[in-house]
Design a protein around this motif. Structure first.
Motif, PDB file in Angstrom:
ATOM      1  N   TYR A 126      15.658 -26.989 -13.853  1.00 20.62           N
ATOM      2  CA  TYR A 126      15.162 -27.094 -15.229  1.00 20.62           C
ATOM      3  C   TYR A 126      13.850 -26.318 -15.359  1.00 20.62           C
ATOM      4  O   TYR A 126      13.015 -26.352 -14.453  1.00 20.62           O
ATOM      5  N   LEU A 178      12.142 -29.403 -22.690  1.00 19.14           N
ATOM      6  CA  LEU A 178      13.106 -28.612 -21.936  1.00 19.14           C
ATOM      7  C   LEU A 178      13.321 -27.250 -22.589  1.00 19.14           C
ATOM      8  O   LEU A 178      13.564 -27.156 -23.789  1.00 19.14           O
ATOM      9  N   ARG A 185      18.324 -25.448 -18.773  1.00 24.71           N
ATOM     10  CA  ARG A 185      18.834 -26.183 -17.612  1.00 24.71           C
ATOM     11  C   ARG A 185      19.986 -25.402 -16.987  1.00 24.71           C
ATOM     12  O   ARG A 185      20.891 -24.941 -17.698  1.00 24.71           O
ATOM     13  N   ALA A 211      28.490 -36.369 -14.422  1.00 32.65           N
ATOM     14  CA  ALA A 211      28.069 -36.762 -15.769  1.00 32.65           C
ATOM     15  C   ALA A 211      28.019 -38.278 -15.865  1.00 32.65           C
ATOM     16  O   ALA A 211      28.895 -38.982 -15.363  1.00 32.65           O
ATOM     17  N   GLY A 212      26.966 -38.783 -16.492  1.00 30.68           N
ATOM     18  CA  GLY A 212      26.819 -40.215 -16.655  1.00 30.68           C
ATOM     19  C   GLY A 212      26.069 -40.870 -15.524  1.00 30.68           C
ATOM     20  O   GLY A 212      25.613 -41.998 -15.657  1.00 30.68           O
ATOM     21  N   ALA A 213      25.944 -40.178 -14.400  1.00 29.37           N
ATOM     22  CA  ALA A 213      25.208 -40.737 -13.267  1.00 29.37           C
ATOM     23  C   ALA A 213      23.725 -40.429 -13.439  1.00 29.37           C
ATOM     24  O   ALA A 213      23.334 -39.522 -14.168  1.00 29.37           O
ATOM     25  N   ASN A 262      20.448 -38.872 -12.077  1.00 28.75           N
ATOM     26  CA  ASN A 262      20.037 -37.842 -11.132  1.00 28.75           C
ATOM     27  C   ASN A 262      18.546 -37.611 -11.320  1.00 28.75           C
ATOM     28  O   ASN A 262      18.127 -37.026 -12.310  1.00 28.75           O
ATOM     29  N   GLN A 286      14.966 -36.199 -11.444  1.00 27.25           N
ATOM     30  CA  GLN A 286      14.369 -34.868 -11.501  1.00 27.25           C
ATOM     31  C   GLN A 286      13.046 -34.883 -10.739  1.00 27.25           C
ATOM     32  O   GLN A 286      12.226 -35.773 -10.937  1.00 27.25           O
ATOM     33  N   TYR A 311      18.576 -44.474 -20.700  1.00 21.93           N
ATOM     34  CA  TYR A 311      17.770 -44.659 -19.504  1.00 21.93           C
ATOM     35  C   TYR A 311      16.318 -44.454 -19.932  1.00 21.93           C
ATOM     36  O   TYR A 311      16.045 -43.616 -20.795  1.00 21.93           O
ATOM     37  N   SER A 353      22.132 -42.406 -21.583  1.00 22.50           N
ATOM     38  CA  SER A 353      22.772 -42.914 -20.367  1.00 22.50           C
ATOM     39  C   SER A 353      24.244 -42.507 -20.284  1.00 22.50           C
ATOM     40  O   SER A 353      24.844 -42.541 -19.225  1.00 22.50           O
ATOM     41  N   GLN A 354      24.825 -42.132 -21.411  1.00 23.15           N
ATOM     42  CA  GLN A 354      26.225 -41.710 -21.380  1.00 23.15           C
ATOM     43  C   GLN A 354      26.345 -40.304 -20.814  1.00 23.15           C
ATOM     44  O   GLN A 354      27.268 -39.979 -20.078  1.00 23.15           O
ATOM     45  N   GLY A 355      25.429 -39.466 -21.187  1.00 24.74           N
ATOM     46  CA  GLY A 355      25.479 -38.078 -20.728  1.00 24.74           C
ATOM     47  C   GLY A 355      24.752 -37.862 -19.433  1.00 24.74           C
ATOM     48  O   GLY A 355      24.689 -36.738 -18.956  1.00 24.74           O
ATOM     49  N   GLY A 356      24.158 -38.918 -18.879  1.00 16.44           N
ATOM     50  CA  GLY A 356      23.384 -38.741 -17.664  1.00 16.44           C
ATOM     51  C   GLY A 356      21.934 -38.507 -17.980  1.00 16.44           C
ATOM     52  O   GLY A 356      21.503 -38.514 -19.130  1.00 16.44           O
ATOM     53  N   SER A 357      21.169 -38.269 -16.961  1.00 13.30           N
ATOM     54  CA  SER A 357      19.726 -38.164 -17.136  1.00 13.30           C
ATOM     55  C   SER A 357      19.262 -36.718 -17.214  1.00 13.30           C
ATOM     56  O   SER A 357      18.094 -36.440 -17.019  1.00 13.30           O
ATOM     57  N   GLU A 358      20.178 -35.804 -17.524  1.00 16.82           N
ATOM     58  CA  GLU A 358      19.792 -34.402 -17.487  1.00 16.82           C
ATOM     59  C   GLU A 358      18.818 -34.030 -18.591  1.00 16.82           C
ATOM     60  O   GLU A 358      17.963 -33.188 -18.397  1.00 16.82           O
ATOM     61  N   LYS A 359      18.987 -34.605 -19.770  1.00 15.13           N
ATOM     62  CA  LYS A 359      18.121 -34.220 -20.881  1.00 15.13           C
ATOM     63  C   LYS A 359      17.088 -35.310 -21.104  1.00 15.13           C
ATOM     64  O   LYS A 359      17.359 -36.314 -21.750  1.00 15.13           O
TER      65      LYS A 359
END
Lengths: 117, 115
Positions: free
Chosen positions: A33, A45, A48, A100-102, A104, A106, B32, B96-102
């Protein structure tokens, strides 16, 4: 284990000049990112990557900003030409994405502080 | 879309006093929640996170936070602060549905601990 490495740590340039920032993520992390942190603000952001693919670049000002992660490891963020308003801290982060959904986590690098004169 | 409001931009406290840094979020989906700390000229470090389960979460350096879904809040607390806790603290939210990426961050709260 080494953390996220960024260079340079500080950069001062004149407006209209080009500038590039480099980031080396934590070994094995597939997601990278780039964030922009303006003074007194939280990080936002910019882009990514999942491996080599830019999966979210919706906030990247594409007229002057570009980024690449050619081999899915380290990455470069470029601004050309720089404007006064680009003065900020540019943060790089990485994570190991399981799916996806897990969750992770940063991990953030120390950032590059850019000053445009 | 999510958003985060950190209600105090600066919080000065004396050493060994308790502190609470306030965070409210807005989201139409389950979330989250995170608190990060940023020391001068350093990157962000994760203090604690809420993913699911117990609404009281404990983090590093003696910090804890409580998730309150009805009030959409995630306030950070420490019963006794040290000089070394002086830093900027950021609350963040992700879908939380899409993950913690954003991650969407608040504007930060600068905590200053005075002797």
């Amino acid at each position: 284990e080494a953390g996220v490495v960024q260079s340079p740590r500080y950069k001062i340039i004149e407006k209209k000049q080009p500038v590039a920032f480099w980031c080396n993520p934590i070994s094995g992390h597939n997601t990278l990112y780039w964030y922009l942190q303006n003074l007194g603000q939280g990080p936002e952001l910019l882009i990514r990557y999942e491996n080599e693919e830019a999966v979210d670049d919706s906030q990247l000002p594409k007229d002057r900003f570009s980024a690449e992660r050619l081999k899915g490891v380290d990455s470069t963020l470029k601004i050309q030409p720089a404007e006064l308003g680009d003065s900020a801290v540019y943060l790089c982060a990485s994570s190991l994405m399981f799916g996806a959904g897990a969750y992770n986590e940063q991990f953030f690098g120390p950032g590059t502080r850019l000053t445009v004169l | 879309a999510q958003s985060v409001t950190q209600l105090d931009s600066q919080v000065p406290v004396f050493e060994e006093a308790p502190v609470e840094l306030r965070c409210n979020y807005s989201s139409s989906v389950s979330v989250y929640l995170f608190w990060y700390v940023q020391y001068p000229n350093q990157g962000l470090q994760l203090l604690l996170k809420y993913l699911s389960g117990s609404t009281l979460v404990k983090g590093i350096n003696g910090f804890e936070a409580e998730f309150n879904k009805s009030q959409t809040s995630f306030h950070l607390r420490k019963p006794s602060v040290h000089i070394s806790d002086t830093a900027e603290y950021f609350c963040a939210v992700s879908d939380s549905q899409g993950g913690s990426e954003k991650l969407v961050f608040g504007k930060g709260t600068k905590l200053t601990v005075n002797p």
